[in-house]
Design a protein around this motif. Structure first.
Motif, PDB file in Angstrom:
ATOM      1  N   TRP A  44       7.080  25.991  39.383  1.00 26.41           N
ATOM      2  CA  TRP A  44       8.393  25.341  39.306  1.00 26.41           C
ATOM      3  C   TRP A  44       9.108  25.744  38.016  1.00 26.41           C
ATOM      4  CZ3 TRP A  44       6.057  19.903  40.666  1.00 26.41           C
ATOM      5  CH2 TRP A  44       5.730  19.874  42.029  1.00 26.41           C
ATOM      6  N   LEU A  45       8.352  25.941  36.941  1.00 26.56           N
ATOM      7  CA  LEU A  45       8.953  26.309  35.666  1.00 26.56           C
ATOM      8  C   LEU A  45       9.202  27.811  35.553  1.00 26.56           C
ATOM      9  CD1 LEU A  45       6.866  24.010  33.272  1.00 26.56           C
ATOM     10  CD2 LEU A  45       9.155  23.599  34.193  1.00 26.56           C
ATOM     11  N   ARG A  46       8.613  28.591  36.458  1.00 24.19           N
ATOM     12  CA  ARG A  46       8.861  30.032  36.474  1.00 24.19           C
ATOM     13  C   ARG A  46      10.027  30.388  37.398  1.00 24.19           C
ATOM     14  NH1 ARG A  46       4.025  32.341  34.395  1.00 24.19           N
ATOM     15  NH2 ARG A  46       2.162  31.088  34.828  1.00 24.19           N
ATOM     16  N   ASP A  47      10.061  29.738  38.564  1.00 24.98           N
ATOM     17  CA  ASP A  47      10.919  30.200  39.647  1.00 24.98           C
ATOM     18  C   ASP A  47      12.256  29.477  39.756  1.00 24.98           C
ATOM     19  OD1 ASP A  47       8.782  31.836  40.236  1.00 24.98           O
ATOM     20  OD2 ASP A  47       7.993  30.530  41.814  1.00 24.98           O
ATOM     21  N   LEU A  48      12.318  28.222  39.330  1.00 31.59           N
ATOM     22  CA  LEU A  48      13.535  27.437  39.522  1.00 31.59           C
ATOM     23  C   LEU A  48      14.491  27.623  38.345  1.00 31.59           C
ATOM     24  CD1 LEU A  48      12.002  24.091  40.857  1.00 31.59           C
ATOM     25  CD2 LEU A  48      12.966  25.986  42.181  1.00 31.59           C
ATOM     26  N   PHE A  88      12.344  27.272  25.793  1.00 31.42           N
ATOM     27  CA  PHE A  88      11.059  27.588  25.180  1.00 31.42           C
ATOM     28  C   PHE A  88      10.127  28.172  26.233  1.00 31.42           C
ATOM     29  CE2 PHE A  88      12.369  23.830  22.482  1.00 31.42           C
ATOM     30  CZ  PHE A  88      12.689  24.585  21.366  1.00 31.42           C
ATOM     31  N   GLU A  89       9.415  29.224  25.872  1.00 32.28           N
ATOM     32  CA  GLU A  89       8.487  29.859  26.789  1.00 32.28           C
ATOM     33  C   GLU A  89       7.059  29.671  26.323  1.00 32.28           C
ATOM     34  OE1 GLU A  89       9.526  33.951  27.236  1.00 32.28           O
ATOM     35  OE2 GLU A  89      11.491  33.521  28.117  1.00 32.28           O
ATOM     36  N   THR A  90       6.158  29.559  27.299  1.00 33.84           N
ATOM     37  CA  THR A  90       4.745  29.536  26.955  1.00 33.84           C
ATOM     38  C   THR A  90       4.359  30.930  26.473  1.00 33.84           C
ATOM     39  OG1 THR A  90       4.168  30.033  29.248  1.00 33.84           O
ATOM     40  CG2 THR A  90       4.216  27.722  28.604  1.00 33.84           C
ATOM     41  N   GLY A  91       3.389  31.011  25.612  1.00 36.70           N
ATOM     42  CA  GLY A  91       3.091  32.277  24.937  1.00 36.70           C
ATOM     43  C   GLY A  91       1.993  33.086  25.561  1.00 36.70           C
ATOM     44  N   GLY A  92       1.537  32.700  26.756  1.00 33.95           N
ATOM     45  CA  GLY A  92       0.328  33.315  27.283  1.00 33.95           C
ATOM     46  C   GLY A  92       0.512  34.571  28.096  1.00 33.95           C
ATOM     47  N   THR A  93       0.721  34.424  29.395  1.00 26.20           N
ATOM     48  CA  THR A  93       0.639  35.554  30.297  1.00 26.20           C
ATOM     49  C   THR A  93       1.886  36.429  30.228  1.00 26.20           C
ATOM     50  OG1 THR A  93       1.552  34.186  32.065  1.00 26.20           O
ATOM     51  CG2 THR A  93      -0.839  34.309  31.897  1.00 26.20           C
ATOM     52  N   THR A  94       1.722  37.667  30.736  1.00 33.81           N
ATOM     53  CA  THR A  94       2.864  38.560  30.870  1.00 33.81           C
ATOM     54  C   THR A  94       3.559  38.263  32.192  1.00 33.81           C
ATOM     55  OG1 THR A  94       1.404  40.223  31.823  1.00 33.81           O
ATOM     56  CG2 THR A  94       1.824  40.351  29.463  1.00 33.81           C
ATOM     57  N   GLY A  95       4.682  38.957  32.438  1.00 35.46           N
ATOM     58  CA  GLY A  95       5.452  38.642  33.631  1.00 35.46           C
ATOM     59  C   GLY A  95       6.409  37.500  33.348  1.00 35.46           C
ATOM     60  N   MET A  96       6.964  36.913  34.418  1.00 38.87           N
ATOM     61  CA  MET A  96       7.893  35.803  34.243  1.00 38.87           C
ATOM     62  C   MET A  96       7.167  34.610  33.634  1.00 38.87           C
ATOM     63  SD  MET A  96      10.942  34.793  34.415  1.00 38.87           S
ATOM     64  CE  MET A  96      11.712  33.194  34.103  1.00 38.87           C
ATOM     65  N   LYS A 137       6.444  30.719  32.061  1.00 42.35           N
ATOM     66  CA  LYS A 137       6.870  29.327  32.253  1.00 42.35           C
ATOM     67  C   LYS A 137       7.881  29.009  31.160  1.00 42.35           C
ATOM     68  CE  LYS A 137       2.739  27.356  32.097  1.00 42.35           C
ATOM     69  NZ  LYS A 137       1.711  28.409  32.163  1.00 42.35           N
ATOM     70  N   GLN A 138       8.954  28.330  31.529  1.00 43.52           N
ATOM     71  CA  GLN A 138       9.980  27.949  30.570  1.00 43.52           C
ATOM     72  C   GLN A 138      10.174  26.436  30.611  1.00 43.52           C
ATOM     73  OE1 GLN A 138      13.329  30.328  31.898  1.00 43.52           O
ATOM     74  NE2 GLN A 138      12.897  31.897  30.367  1.00 43.52           N
ATOM     75  N   ARG A 139      10.279  25.858  29.441  1.00 45.45           N
ATOM     76  CA  ARG A 139      10.612  24.436  29.317  1.00 45.45           C
ATOM     77  C   ARG A 139      11.886  24.325  28.486  1.00 45.45           C
ATOM     78  NH1 ARG A 139       7.586  19.551  25.893  1.00 45.45           N
ATOM     79  NH2 ARG A 139       9.336  18.118  26.028  1.00 45.45           N
ATOM     80  N   ILE A 140      12.853  23.594  29.002  1.00 47.27           N
ATOM     81  CA  ILE A 140      14.066  23.376  28.218  1.00 47.27           C
ATOM     82  C   ILE A 140      13.890  22.119  27.372  1.00 47.27           C
ATOM     83  CG2 ILE A 140      15.481  24.532  29.930  1.00 47.27           C
ATOM     84  CD1 ILE A 140      16.547  21.745  30.752  1.00 47.27           C
ATOM     85  N   GLY A 141      14.708  21.997  26.342  1.00 45.36           N
ATOM     86  CA  GLY A 141      14.606  20.823  25.483  1.00 45.36           C
ATOM     87  C   GLY A 141      15.777  20.733  24.527  1.00 45.36           C
ATOM     88  N   TRP A 142      15.849  19.602  23.867  1.00 44.70           N
ATOM     89  CA  TRP A 142      16.900  19.342  22.899  1.00 44.70           C
ATOM     90  C   TRP A 142      16.289  18.874  21.577  1.00 44.70           C
ATOM     91  CZ3 TRP A 142      17.066  18.451  28.059  1.00 44.70           C
ATOM     92  CH2 TRP A 142      18.131  19.016  28.776  1.00 44.70           C
ATOM     93  N   ASP A 143      15.648  17.730  21.582  1.00 46.86           N
ATOM     94  CA  ASP A 143      15.112  17.157  20.345  1.00 46.86           C
ATOM     95  C   ASP A 143      13.621  16.817  20.416  1.00 46.86           C
ATOM     96  OD1 ASP A 143      17.640  17.083  18.941  1.00 46.86           O
ATOM     97  OD2 ASP A 143      18.208  15.463  20.298  1.00 46.86           O
ATOM     98  N   ASP A 144      12.977  17.040  21.555  1.00 44.89           N
ATOM     99  CA  ASP A 144      11.569  16.664  21.679  1.00 44.89           C
ATOM    100  C   ASP A 144      10.704  17.317  20.610  1.00 44.89           C
ATOM    101  OD1 ASP A 144      11.605  14.815  23.699  1.00 44.89           O
ATOM    102  OD2 ASP A 144      10.868  16.162  25.270  1.00 44.89           O
ATOM    103  N   HIS A 145      10.948  18.595  20.334  1.00 49.78           N
ATOM    104  CA  HIS A 145      10.096  19.276  19.351  1.00 49.78           C
ATOM    105  C   HIS A 145      10.260  18.670  17.962  1.00 49.78           C
ATOM    106  CE1 HIS A 145      13.927  21.379  18.903  1.00 49.78           C
ATOM    107  NE2 HIS A 145      13.523  21.887  17.756  1.00 49.78           N
TER     108      HIS A 145
END
Length: 359
Positions: A68-72, A90-98, A100-108
């Motif tokens: 869901w975080l890769r395709d939508l 923000f993207e996860t730092g692991g695998t190659t290819g598309m 996973k992305q998480r959007i955010g504003w102030d959570d971090h």
């Protein structure tokens, strides 16, 4: 062993249950929810607002799918009150290819301000500058460490590092090129330590060990090392504390990622045989150690299982995501009146060898 009273455990559970109700109401109300969860609820066989009244009820949700975080499109995750407000990607730092992305504003910012409260000012002095020797680019960690430094009154220096490139080199068996790239990254950090006044360091276990080949970390002025990277067995931890840091700089490990934020560790001691236990930042996130063959079941204490993460903020709701990690379930401890996860390692580590790159 620092025991936690039954009253403290119950109070933490009550606070978590209340938080779950608030977050469910937020994400599934038409006035505040995001398109993804509002659409999901239309075809669900239960009404989340009515049926989910405590943390245990999160088990009614299926496992969150990383596709869901890769395709939508990222816009489906925007809660109504955030409409029109530009978001971080923000993207996860692991695998190659598309990725996973998480959007955010102030959570971090919230996550790292909370983490800051647990740091010892003696080793992470207020006003001290930081070096971020770790994954950069689109990773949440890059902005989060800078915010942590700024929040504590200091500035942050950075190096360039793309962990996906290192993983690709290793997967292609280009080991010498991977070593050369790691050397390039570490030399950047060593140069900054030699020419700038820096007292706090974020890095990964492998990079910390490699940095020692170029500069004595405590002699360079580092008083505290905040270290990320999931696989840190007791032997590695002892080596980093006693040999690399010479027991002169405080070692603070963390288990964190783009989807959760960061879990804090108990103090690492010789008495615990340098075994690391992390506790999630409840109530903003919850970690369970589940039976891999029956993920509805939490394993017994001091038993291995797979890590299941639920993230519970107004910016992002992610129930029951199965991490690619396994850990020991540990009992509540000290100020953490909820379960911990111990000796985190890649899921199935005894059967397969995961590519961890610079982690």
């Amino acid at each position: 062993m620092s025991t936690v009273s039954p009253g403290a455990i119950q109070a933490a559970q009550d606070a978590l249950d209340a938080h779950v109700r608030e977050i469910i109401a937020w994400h599934f109300s038409p006035e505040t929810g995001c398109p993804f969860w509002l659409d999901w609820a239309k075809s669900a066989d239960f009404d989340p607002i009515k049926a989910v009244t405590c943390a245990a009820d999160l088990a009614k949700f299926p496992h969150f799918q990383d596709e869901w975080l890769r395709d939508l499109p990222n816009e489906v995750w925007v809660p109504k009150p955030y409409t029109g407000r530009p978001f971080f990607v923000f993207e996860t730092g692991g695998t190659t290819g598309m990725p996973k992305q998480r959007i955010g504003w102030d959570d971090h910012k919230h996550d790292y301000e909370e983490f800051s409260a647990g740091l010892d000012d003696k080793f992470f002095p207020k006003g001290g500058n930081w070096l971020m020797l770790g994954p950069t680019g689109p990773r949440r960690l890059r902005l989060a460490i800078e915010h942590l430094a700024n929040f504590r009154g200091g500035s942050c220096y950075h190096t360039d590092l793309d962990p996906r490139w290192v993983k690709r080199l290793i997967a292609d068996k280009e080991f010498e090129t991977a070593k050369k790239y790691k050397k390039h990254a570490v030399e950047q950090g060593a140069t900054l330590l030699k020419h700038r006044k820096i007292s706090c360091l974020f890095t990964t276990p492998l990079l910390l060990e490699a940095l020692d080949e170029y500069v004595n970390v405590p002699d360079a002025g580092i008083k505290g090392v905040f270290c990320g990277g999931t696989s840190m067995n007791p032997q590695t931890v002892r080596f980093l504390i006693e040999e690399i840091l010479d027991n002169r700089a405080q070692f603070v490990p963390t288990y964190g990622n783009t989807l959760m934020g960061l879990a804090q560790s108990r103090p690492v001691t010789r008495e615990d045989n340098y075994s690391i236990t992390y506790h999630a930042p409840q109530p903003r996130a919850v970690l369970r150690i589940v039976d891999p063959n029956d993920t509805q079941t939490t394993v017994d204490y001091d038993t291995w299982g797979r890590v299941e993460l639920s993230t519970l903020t107004k910016e992002f709701f992610m129930p029951r995501f199965l991490e690619r990690d396994e850990a020991l379930r540990r009992q509540p401890w000290g100020r953490f009146a909820w379960d911990g996860v111990g000796e985190v390692r890649p899921f199935g580590a005894l059967e397969t060898k995961a590519i961890e790159g610079v982690y």
